[in-house]
Design a protein around this motif. Structure first.
Motif, PDB file in Angstrom:
ATOM      1  N   HIS A  22      -3.797   1.280  14.976  1.00 27.52           N
ATOM      2  CA  HIS A  22      -4.924   1.600  14.096  1.00 27.52           C
ATOM      3  C   HIS A  22      -4.451   2.020  12.689  1.00 27.52           C
ATOM      4  N   CYS A  23      -3.481   1.272  12.142  1.00 32.89           N
ATOM      5  CA  CYS A  23      -2.971   1.651  10.820  1.00 32.89           C
ATOM      6  C   CYS A  23      -2.478   0.451  10.027  1.00 32.89           C
ATOM      7  N   MET A  24      -2.930  -0.735  10.408  1.00 30.56           N
ATOM      8  CA  MET A  24      -2.463  -1.981   9.780  1.00 30.56           C
ATOM      9  C   MET A  24      -3.069  -2.172   8.384  1.00 30.56           C
ATOM     10  N   THR A  25      -4.353  -1.840   8.252  1.00 30.61           N
ATOM     11  CA  THR A  25      -5.082  -2.100   7.004  1.00 30.61           C
ATOM     12  C   THR A  25      -5.553  -0.799   6.379  1.00 30.61           C
ATOM     13  N   VAL A  26      -5.924  -0.876   5.113  1.00 27.60           N
ATOM     14  CA  VAL A  26      -6.501   0.293   4.433  1.00 27.60           C
ATOM     15  C   VAL A  26      -7.749   0.774   5.161  1.00 27.60           C
ATOM     16  N   GLU A  27      -8.525  -0.176   5.696  1.00 30.02           N
ATOM     17  CA  GLU A  27      -9.750   0.195   6.422  1.00 30.02           C
ATOM     18  C   GLU A  27      -9.411   1.038   7.657  1.00 30.02           C
ATOM     19  N   THR A  42       1.394   5.539   8.531  1.00 30.08           N
ATOM     20  CA  THR A  42       1.122   4.141   8.220  1.00 30.08           C
ATOM     21  C   THR A  42       1.834   3.219   9.210  1.00 30.08           C
ATOM     22  N   LYS A  43       1.447   1.951   9.177  1.00 28.44           N
ATOM     23  CA  LYS A  43       2.114   0.911   9.969  1.00 28.44           C
ATOM     24  C   LYS A  43       3.556   0.788   9.505  1.00 28.44           C
ATOM     25  N   SER A  44       4.474   0.592  10.438  1.00 31.52           N
ATOM     26  CA  SER A  44       5.874   0.393  10.047  1.00 31.52           C
ATOM     27  C   SER A  44       5.979  -0.806   9.110  1.00 31.52           C
ATOM     28  N   ALA A  45       6.485  -0.556   7.902  1.00 35.41           N
ATOM     29  CA  ALA A  45       6.511  -1.590   6.870  1.00 35.41           C
ATOM     30  C   ALA A  45       7.885  -2.234   6.754  1.00 35.41           C
ATOM     31  N   THR A  46       7.871  -3.526   6.469  1.00 34.76           N
ATOM     32  CA  THR A  46       9.060  -4.261   6.074  1.00 34.76           C
ATOM     33  C   THR A  46       8.930  -4.586   4.583  1.00 34.76           C
ATOM     34  N   LEU A  47       9.972  -5.116   3.970  1.00 37.44           N
ATOM     35  CA  LEU A  47       9.911  -5.394   2.522  1.00 37.44           C
ATOM     36  C   LEU A  47       8.815  -6.405   2.198  1.00 37.44           C
ATOM     37  N   VAL A  76       5.669  -3.425   2.423  1.00 36.22           N
ATOM     38  CA  VAL A  76       5.814  -2.036   1.980  1.00 36.22           C
ATOM     39  C   VAL A  76       4.951  -1.721   0.755  1.00 36.22           C
ATOM     40  N   ASP A  77       4.795  -2.663  -0.160  1.00 33.46           N
ATOM     41  CA  ASP A  77       4.027  -2.382  -1.384  1.00 33.46           C
ATOM     42  C   ASP A  77       2.565  -2.079  -1.073  1.00 33.46           C
ATOM     43  N   TYR A  78       2.024  -2.756  -0.074  1.00 33.02           N
ATOM     44  CA  TYR A  78       0.625  -2.544   0.338  1.00 33.02           C
ATOM     45  C   TYR A  78       0.424  -1.095   0.784  1.00 33.02           C
ATOM     46  N   ALA A  83      -0.615   4.922  -0.108  1.00 31.46           N
ATOM     47  CA  ALA A  83      -0.066   6.279   0.004  1.00 31.46           C
ATOM     48  C   ALA A  83      -0.124   7.023  -1.329  1.00 31.46           C
ATOM     49  N   LEU A  84       0.157   6.329  -2.417  1.00 29.76           N
ATOM     50  CA  LEU A  84       0.140   6.975  -3.739  1.00 29.76           C
ATOM     51  C   LEU A  84      -1.287   7.377  -4.131  1.00 29.76           C
ATOM     52  N   LYS A  85      -2.240   6.532  -3.779  1.00 30.97           N
ATOM     53  CA  LYS A  85      -3.650   6.893  -4.044  1.00 30.97           C
ATOM     54  C   LYS A  85      -4.083   8.058  -3.157  1.00 30.97           C
TER      55      LYS A  85
END
Length: 310
Positions: A22-27, A42-47, A76-78, A83-85
Motif C-alpha cells: 500500500h505504498c506504490m503510488t502517491v494515492e 515508501t515503496k522500496s525504490a530503485t534508480l 526513486v525520483d517519484y 517525500a520532500l513535499k
C-alpha cells in the motif's frame, strides 16, 4: 497510551506499513498518511522505475501470503518528490525505503538521498537479491560489512537496514557484531521468509508465476520466526540501534508480542494487503485494550520484558 518516541520524535502509535504494501503510488501513500498508522514508509525504490515480475506474483494463502514481486516501483525520483513535499507540512519524519539491484545501485541511491533535502529516515533493504547465483546481500556477511563501511563514509542522515530472517544463533551473533560497528538508527526484522512454495490443491499448480512458484512467505506463518529475530537482535545490538518488528502481525496481541520482544516500531505487510489501511485503527484499539487489561500505562512499561522459564 500508545505514543512512541523514535529518533526524538513522538509518533501517536508504533504502527506502520511494511515497505512494498500500500505504498506504490502517491494515492496509496496519501491513504496511509490519512490512516491511523503512527508512521509510514515508501515503496522500496530503485534508480529507474521497474515493472517487476510477471503476474501473478502475489497470492493470498490461508495463513498469509506468498510473493515474488521483483521490486516494482516508480523510481526513486517519484518517491523523493513526494517525500520532500510531505516533510514541508509534517514534523515527524517519513521513512524512505531504497533497494538497489546491485551494490553500486544501493550506493548511488543513498548518495542521491544524501545530496537531497530529504530530512526523514532512510531504510536500506539488504534482504534483496544482489548478484545472480549469490545469496541476498544480508546472507553474505563480509559483503554486508563492506557495503555499510562504504555507506557510512558519506551518508550522515538517519539510516536503518531491513534484514531477512536468520535461523541460527551463530548468525544472530555474527550479524549483530557487524551491525554494532556502525551508527545505524534501527534494524527492521524480518523481511519475508525466502523461497517458500504454495500449491493450489484443486489444480496441483503453484500460485505465482515467477521463479516456478518460489516466493517470499509472509503473514501468520512467519510470526514465530519474526519474534525470534526481534528478540535476538534486541538482546545483541547496542541500545541506540532500535528494532522495527515486522512479520505476522494480524492482531493487537501479535503487536504486543513484538513489543514484548523488544521492538520499538511495528510494520504490517500481509494483513494490510488483505484489509487495507483501516487495519491500523483496529490493531491500535486491540493493543490498547491488552495494555489496559495488564495495567500498563505506556509501551515502555513492558517493551523488551518477555519472560523466560528458569
Amino acid at each position: 497510551m500508545l505514543q512512541t518516541t523514535f529518533l526524538d520524535y513522538i509518533y501517536e502509535n508504533p504502527l506502520m506499513n511494511a515497505s512494498g504494501v500500500h505504498c506504490m503510488t502517491v494515492e496509496e501513500l496519501t491513504a496511509l498518511e490519512n490512516s491511523a498508522a503512527g508512521a509510514f514508509i515508501t515503496k522500496s525504490a530503485t534508480l529507474a522505475p521497474r515493472e517487476g515480475n510477471p503476474e501473478p506474483r502475489y497470492a493470498d494463502v490461508p495463513l498469509g501470503s506468498i510473493n515474488s514481486m521483483g521490486l516494482p516501483n516508480n523510481g526513486v525520483d517519484y518517491y523523493l518528490d513526494y517525500a520532500l513535499k510531505y516533510q514541508m507540512n509534517h514534523e515527524a519524519p517519513l521513512f524512505f525505503s531504497v533497494a538497489g539491484t546491485s551494490v553500486d545501485e544501493n550506493i548511488a541511491l543513498l548518495q542521491k538521498i544524501q545530496d537531497s533535502d530529504f530530512q526523514g529516515i532512510t531504510e536500506l533493504n539488504l534482504s534483496c537479491p544482489n548478484v545472480p547465483g549469490k545469496p541476498q546481500v544480508a546472507y553474505d556477511f563480509p559483503l554486508t560489512e563492506k557495503i555499510l563501511t562504504e555507506v557510512f563514509q558519506f551518508f550522515t542522515k538517519p539510516l536503518g537496514v531491513k534484514l531477512p530472517p536468520y535461523f541460527d544463533m551463530a548468525h544472530f551473533d555474527q550479524m549483530a557484531e557487524i551491525l554494532n560497528k556502525f551508527p545505524l538508527t534501527y534494524v527492521n526484522s524480518i523481511n519475508s521468509i525466502g523461497n517458500g512454495l504454495y500449491i493450489d490443491p484443486e489444480s496441483d499448480q503453484v500460485v505465482i508465476r515467477p521463479k516456478e512458484g518460489f516466493g517470499g512467505i509472509g503473514g501468520e506463518y512467519v510470526k514465530p520466526t519474526a519474534l525470534a529475530n526481534v528478540r535476538a537482535f534486541a538482546t545483541r545490538l547496542k541500545p541506540e540501534i532500535k528494532i522495527i518488528g515486522t512479520g505476522g502481525i494480524l492482531t493487537g496481541q501479535d503487536a504486543y508480542e513484538h513489543l514484548l520482544c523488544g521492538a520499538t516500531m511495528l510494520q504490517i505487510g500481509t494483513q494490510l494487503q488483505k484489509e487495507g489501511p483501516a487495519i491500523f485503527e483496529r490493531i491500535a484499539q486491540e493493543l490498547e485494550a491488552i495494555m489496559k487489561k495488564k495495567g500498563y500505562q505506556s509501551i515502555a512499561d513492558f517493551r523488551g520484558k518477555v519472560k523466560t522459564i528458569n
